[in-house]
Design a protein around this motif. Structure first.
Motif, PDB file in Angstrom:
ATOM      1  N   GLY A 149      44.576 -64.128 -81.198  1.00  0.00           N
ATOM      2  CA  GLY A 149      43.271 -64.599 -81.647  1.00  0.00           C
ATOM      3  C   GLY A 149      42.151 -64.181 -80.711  1.00  0.00           C
ATOM      4  N   VAL A 150      42.394 -64.297 -79.410  1.00  0.00           N
ATOM      5  CA  VAL A 150      41.380 -63.896 -78.428  1.00  0.00           C
ATOM      6  C   VAL A 150      41.191 -62.376 -78.455  1.00  0.00           C
ATOM      7  N   ILE A 151      42.290 -61.642 -78.581  1.00  0.00           N
ATOM      8  CA  ILE A 151      42.200 -60.178 -78.677  1.00  0.00           C
ATOM      9  C   ILE A 151      41.405 -59.779 -79.923  1.00  0.00           C
ATOM     10  N   ASP A 152      41.664 -60.446 -81.040  1.00  0.00           N
ATOM     11  CA  ASP A 152      40.938 -60.151 -82.282  1.00  0.00           C
ATOM     12  C   ASP A 152      39.445 -60.435 -82.142  1.00  0.00           C
ATOM     13  N   ALA A 153      39.111 -61.542 -81.466  1.00  0.00           N
ATOM     14  CA  ALA A 153      37.696 -61.882 -81.244  1.00  0.00           C
ATOM     15  C   ALA A 153      37.033 -60.818 -80.373  1.00  0.00           C
ATOM     16  N   ALA A 154      37.746 -60.404 -79.326  1.00  0.00           N
ATOM     17  CA  ALA A 154      37.208 -59.360 -78.447  1.00  0.00           C
ATOM     18  C   ALA A 154      36.945 -58.079 -79.230  1.00  0.00           C
ATOM     19  N   ASN A 155      37.912 -57.682 -80.030  1.00  0.00           N
ATOM     20  CA  ASN A 155      37.765 -56.439 -80.792  1.00  0.00           C
ATOM     21  C   ASN A 155      36.622 -56.525 -81.798  1.00  0.00           C
ATOM     22  N   LYS A 156      36.410 -57.697 -82.378  1.00  0.00           N
ATOM     23  CA  LYS A 156      35.321 -57.886 -83.348  1.00  0.00           C
ATOM     24  C   LYS A 156      33.971 -57.569 -82.723  1.00  0.00           C
ATOM     25  N   TYR A 157      33.815 -57.885 -81.419  1.00  0.00           N
ATOM     26  CA  TYR A 157      32.534 -57.697 -80.744  1.00  0.00           C
ATOM     27  C   TYR A 157      32.523 -56.494 -79.795  1.00  0.00           C
ATOM     28  N   GLY A 158      33.577 -55.691 -79.848  1.00  0.00           N
ATOM     29  CA  GLY A 158      33.651 -54.529 -78.967  1.00  0.00           C
ATOM     30  C   GLY A 158      33.810 -54.900 -77.504  1.00  0.00           C
ATOM     31  N   THR A 201      42.111 -69.902 -72.241  1.00  0.00           N
ATOM     32  CA  THR A 201      42.404 -70.478 -73.557  1.00  0.00           C
ATOM     33  C   THR A 201      43.902 -70.707 -73.737  1.00  0.00           C
ATOM     34  N   MET A 202      44.238 -71.879 -74.294  1.00  0.00           N
ATOM     35  CA  MET A 202      45.639 -72.251 -74.516  1.00  0.00           C
ATOM     36  C   MET A 202      45.949 -72.447 -76.000  1.00  0.00           C
ATOM     37  N   ASP A 203      44.904 -72.604 -76.825  1.00  0.00           N
ATOM     38  CA  ASP A 203      45.099 -72.821 -78.259  1.00  0.00           C
ATOM     39  C   ASP A 203      43.811 -72.399 -78.962  1.00  0.00           C
ATOM     40  N   ALA A 204      43.891 -72.205 -80.277  1.00  0.00           N
ATOM     41  CA  ALA A 204      42.717 -71.867 -81.093  1.00  0.00           C
ATOM     42  C   ALA A 204      41.979 -70.656 -80.507  1.00  0.00           C
ATOM     43  N   GLY A 205      42.713 -69.567 -80.288  1.00  0.00           N
ATOM     44  CA  GLY A 205      42.194 -68.423 -79.546  1.00  0.00           C
ATOM     45  C   GLY A 205      40.904 -67.836 -80.081  1.00  0.00           C
ATOM     46  N   PHE A 206      40.896 -67.437 -81.343  1.00  0.00           N
ATOM     47  CA  PHE A 206      39.706 -66.806 -81.913  1.00  0.00           C
ATOM     48  C   PHE A 206      38.534 -67.789 -81.922  1.00  0.00           C
TER      49      PHE A 206
END
Length: 209
Positions: free
Chosen positions: A95-104, A63-68
């Motif tokens: 954004g990608v880290i936040d998405a990962a954390n949201k789903y464990g 991913t390069m943009d719009a991470g979450f």
């Protein structure tokens, strides 16, 4: 002990599933490579998730943009790890880290083509990145580059994050990579290019474990 990851790089949907079926019992993580996921889409992830409940699955989105926004559907569909480019904006990485954390799940920051790898690794770790990916790309490998110097640099920072290493790793170099600090060892051509992919995967995993 290091985990092993098999890179599935074919564009052919059925061939990818067939190869995954051959190697899944012998590796820890199945990686859907970037060309493979772009070509086949989320349906391939859903198929592999259903067939291989005991393997982790990494989706190499780069991913390069719009991470979450980009990562969330893949975590929802069963990805355990998604990748974001280290060259992306810190907001995209977060954004990608936040998405990962949201789903464990976990987010991996890929250092391919990052100029100051130490600085970006420290920034990513501060944001909560779960895995740092030391990655020598196919085009870089063709030019004779290897991931060993970058691995030593990242491991030497002692940041407490997992370190994944990809870039021409084979059975002969697995122990060297593990001893240098890798916690995830990625093999692609060394497995799918072997006469017996299952045996090659089993050998690499036994050395990594």
């Amino acid at each position: 002990m290091a985990l092993t990851q098999m890179a599935l790089d074919s564009l052919d949907f059925d061939a990818t599933v067939a190869l995954a079926t051959t190697v899944a019992p012998h590796v820890d993580i199945l990686e859907i490579g970037t060309p493979c996921i772009k070509h086949n889409g989320i349906k391939l992830l859903e198929t592999l998730r259903a067939k291989f409940p005991n393997n982790k699955i990494l989706v190499d989105l780069k991913t390069m943009d719009a991470g979450f926004y980009e990562a969330e559907p893949f975590y929802k569909a069963g990805a355990d790890i998604c990748t974001v480019l280290g060259t992306a904006d810190l907001g995209t990485i977060k954004g990608v880290i936040d998405a990962a954390n949201k789903y464990g799940k976990e987010a991996q920051v890929d250092l391919i083509n990052v100029t100051d790898k130490a600085a970006r690794t420290q920034e990513a770790a501060k944001l909560g990145a779960h895995i740092i990916g030391v990655h020598t790309g196919l085009d870089q490998q063709a030019a004779g580059q290897t991931p060993f110097a970058d691995l030593a640099l990242v491991a030497g920072l002692n940041l407490g994050v997992k370190i994944s290493v990809a870039g021409g790793v084979k059975a002969a170099t697995v122990t060297q990579v593990k001893d240098a600090g890798a916690t995830i060892i990625v093999a692609g051509a060394a497995i799918y290019g072997a006469a017996d992919p299952a045996a090659s995967a089993a050998e690499i995993t036994s050395l990594a474990h």
